[in-house]
Scaffold this active site. Sequence first.
Site, PDB file in Angstrom:
ATOM      1  N   GLY A   9     -19.063   9.481 -19.837  1.00 55.65           N
ATOM      2  CA  GLY A   9     -19.085   8.259 -19.136  1.00 55.65           C
ATOM      3  C   GLY A   9     -20.050   8.213 -18.239  1.00 55.65           C
ATOM      4  N   MET A  13     -20.255   5.214 -11.826  1.00 55.61           N
ATOM      5  CA  MET A  13     -18.968   5.665 -11.321  1.00 55.61           C
ATOM      6  C   MET A  13     -18.827   7.276 -11.893  1.00 55.61           C
ATOM      7  SD  MET A  13     -17.467   4.187  -8.952  1.00 55.61           S
ATOM      8  CE  MET A  13     -15.617   4.645  -8.799  1.00 55.61           C
ATOM      9  N   ALA A  76     -11.296   0.367 -19.020  1.00 52.68           N
ATOM     10  CA  ALA A  76     -10.275   0.504 -19.294  1.00 52.68           C
ATOM     11  C   ALA A  76      -9.984  -0.299 -20.667  1.00 52.68           C
ATOM     12  CB  ALA A  76      -9.471  -0.204 -18.224  1.00 52.68           C
ATOM     13  N   ASN A 102      -9.612   2.562 -13.635  1.00 48.86           N
ATOM     14  CA  ASN A 102      -8.537   1.563 -13.218  1.00 48.86           C
ATOM     15  C   ASN A 102      -7.800   0.900 -14.361  1.00 48.86           C
ATOM     16  OD1 ASN A 102      -8.741   1.448 -10.426  1.00 48.86           O
ATOM     17  ND2 ASN A 102     -10.245  -0.152 -10.418  1.00 48.86           N
ATOM     18  N   SER A 128     -10.663   5.396  -5.610  1.00 45.01           N
ATOM     19  CA  SER A 128     -11.115   4.392  -4.712  1.00 45.01           C
ATOM     20  C   SER A 128     -12.447   4.723  -3.876  1.00 45.01           C
ATOM     21  CB  SER A 128      -9.935   3.926  -3.854  1.00 45.01           C
ATOM     22  OG  SER A 128     -10.402   2.922  -3.064  1.00 45.01           O
ATOM     23  N   GLY A 130     -15.412   2.942  -4.635  1.00 50.27           N
ATOM     24  CA  GLY A 130     -16.854   2.413  -5.145  1.00 50.27           C
ATOM     25  C   GLY A 130     -17.761   3.393  -5.267  1.00 50.27           C
ATOM     26  N   HIS A 185      -2.903  -0.089  -4.248  1.00 51.41           N
ATOM     27  CA  HIS A 185      -3.978  -0.139  -3.246  1.00 51.41           C
ATOM     28  C   HIS A 185      -4.912  -1.147  -3.430  1.00 51.41           C
ATOM     29  CE1 HIS A 185      -8.338   0.729  -2.849  1.00 51.41           C
ATOM     30  NE2 HIS A 185      -8.014   1.304  -1.710  1.00 51.41           N
ATOM     31  N   ASN A 186      -5.280  -1.614  -4.783  1.00 51.30           N
ATOM     32  CA  ASN A 186      -5.909  -2.758  -5.023  1.00 51.30           C
ATOM     33  C   ASN A 186      -5.487  -4.156  -4.702  1.00 51.30           C
ATOM     34  OD1 ASN A 186      -7.795  -0.848  -6.077  1.00 51.30           O
ATOM     35  ND2 ASN A 186      -8.332  -2.236  -7.768  1.00 51.30           N
ATOM     36  N   ARG A 445      24.190 -21.481  -9.481  1.00 46.05           N
ATOM     37  CA  ARG A 445      24.126 -20.908 -10.660  1.00 46.05           C
ATOM     38  C   ARG A 445      25.695 -20.711 -11.264  1.00 46.05           C
ATOM     39  NH1 ARG A 445      23.078 -15.457 -10.287  1.00 46.05           N
ATOM     40  NH2 ARG A 445      22.304 -15.431 -12.358  1.00 46.05           N
TER      41      ARG A 445
HETATM   42  C1  6PG Z   1     -11.798   0.669  -5.264  1.00 46.02           C
HETATM   43  C2  6PG Z   1     -11.792  -0.727  -5.655  1.00 46.02           C
HETATM   44  C3  6PG Z   1     -12.374  -0.811  -7.032  1.00 46.02           C
HETATM   45  C4  6PG Z   1     -13.185  -2.204  -7.525  1.00 46.02           C
HETATM   46  C5  6PG Z   1     -11.651  -3.029  -7.552  1.00 46.02           C
HETATM   47  C6  6PG Z   1     -12.400  -4.625  -7.318  1.00 46.02           C
HETATM   48  O1  6PG Z   1     -10.844   0.951  -4.738  1.00 46.02           O
HETATM   49  O2  6PG Z   1     -12.789   1.330  -5.209  1.00 46.02           O
HETATM   50  O3  6PG Z   1     -10.808  -1.477  -5.660  1.00 46.02           O
HETATM   51  O4  6PG Z   1     -11.416  -0.457  -7.833  1.00 46.02           O
HETATM   52  O5  6PG Z   1     -13.958  -2.568  -6.390  1.00 46.02           O
HETATM   53  O6  6PG Z   1     -11.594  -3.090  -8.997  1.00 46.02           O
HETATM   54  O7  6PG Z   1     -11.628  -5.434  -7.831  1.00 46.02           O
HETATM   55  P1  6PG Z   1     -11.721  -6.553  -8.236  1.00 46.02           P
HETATM   56  O8  6PG Z   1     -13.048  -7.003  -8.956  1.00 46.02           O
HETATM   57  O9  6PG Z   1     -10.603  -7.436  -9.246  1.00 46.02           O
HETATM   58  O10 6PG Z   1     -11.987  -7.654  -7.063  1.00 46.02           O
END
Ligand code: 6PG
Length: 476
Positions: A9, A13, A76, A102, A128, A130, A185-186, A445
């Site tokens: 791939g 990335m 994914a 992811n 993580s 980018g 984390h995200n 309830r």
């Molecule tokens: C990272 C980022 C990466 C990505 C996100 C953006 O840790 O490097 O989190 O995974 O930039 O998926 O997420 P959204 O498009 O949902 O904002």
Amino acid sequence: SSADIGVTGMGVMGKNLARNLARHGHKVAIHNRTASRTEAVVAEHGEEGTFIPAGSMDDFVASLSSPRVAIIMVQAGAATDAVIEELASRMDEGDIIVDCGNALFSDTRRREAALRERGLHFVGCGVSGGEEGALLGPSIMPGGSVESYKRLGPMLESISAHVDGEPCCTHVGADGAGHFVKMVHNGIEYADMQVIGEAYDLLRRALGLTPAEIADIFAEWNEGDLDSYLMEVSVEVLRRVDARSGKPLVDVIVDAAGQKGTGAWTTQTALTLGVPVTGIGEATFARGLSSSPVQREGAREFAAEAADWDVQDRDAFIEDVRQALYASKLVAYSQGFNLIQAAAAEYGWDISLGDMARIWRAGCIIRARFLGEVTRAYEANADLPLLIGDSYFHHKVVAALPSWRRVVSLSALHGVPAPVFSSSLSYYDGVRSDRLPAALIQGQRDYFGAHTYKRVDSEGSFHVLWATEDRKEVEA
Ligand code: 6PG
């Protein structure tokens, strides 16, 4: 078969991970469905290390030394499943497939179990940072077996970001633990971005500051407790002037936040496990609200019902917003760590929260100075039930409270949305409450569904015979 590791791939990335590996002296086999991309990597970056380009999946697998390690960096979902099968069908017992995309952790668990049956290791690995992080040193969160980490770990550690010589990479836990932690984390990333957004919006609407002036304030905050990569990014974006219109860039960007799903996954998982991640949830919903043009159009007529701002002490207000931002951010992290704890209990993962904070200190998008303190807090007490309960952080929250309450009240009074600031404060007030109205909910309830309740003064479950005349309490 001479490659130490392979990457399939060659999107940006995958390419950058492969280059990072090559730059660190690993012999890297590279492969892509369209072979021209593979050739382009060698043509452009061949001098950075040893690349072994493969024109086919057969060649790719054959070029890997045993036990083979192949990293997948594709989309994914179905694409990942397809590539896993192409690899697995060509591999031998003990070989390792690593998914650095992811992926949803439950998919990773399913894939790991299926490949384990076939004698292969499957490692769901969060990465993580980018594009730049992938090349220069990301934060890496691999799951999977301990055995696979012995072979894979040293290579990943060598290419990860480092803090004081320590790699921002560690074995997170079994099967889907790595992807789970990356997902959280995200989610935290969403909350972190949203609280910065709320601070910006309040400063702008309350004080009439320009984006450039707010950038200066943020730059100052970035020198202290709020020092973080996302703050740095925000300063850059707010300072940027659009070349076409001469306006601040932020004023010509459509105010509809996108999302690729990891915030929603975090929120969905938290709902399933019953863990309140209100900060992440509200941040995800705020993106949804911003991207609901029909509803926003339909609400236009509600405009202008809020009071005008009249801030007397500008500096005090700015400090209040800073404190509200800090406290809300802290709550979001505290909740995110609670989600990891709950998942670890549910799925039998042995996750060290201190290690997670430690590997987030550099390389990743949520890297921030305060993660050093978070690491310290979890190293001091691995089972800390509440990050905001750690004495250092609790003092910080208590110090922030008056400001936080003022900001949340003022935002409500003036009609400025602050969903994460306000829900985080509600969470704080909820979790510290001696008694909650949940007692009434239990009564309700029991009334309509005979769901029973527990008593504060005796063991067992109870139920009132609400439908009978004497409404006697019975033990259930
Ligand atoms: C990272 C980022 C990466 C990505 C996100 C953006 O840790 O490097 O989190 O995974 O930039 O998926 O997420 P959204 O498009 O949902 O904002």
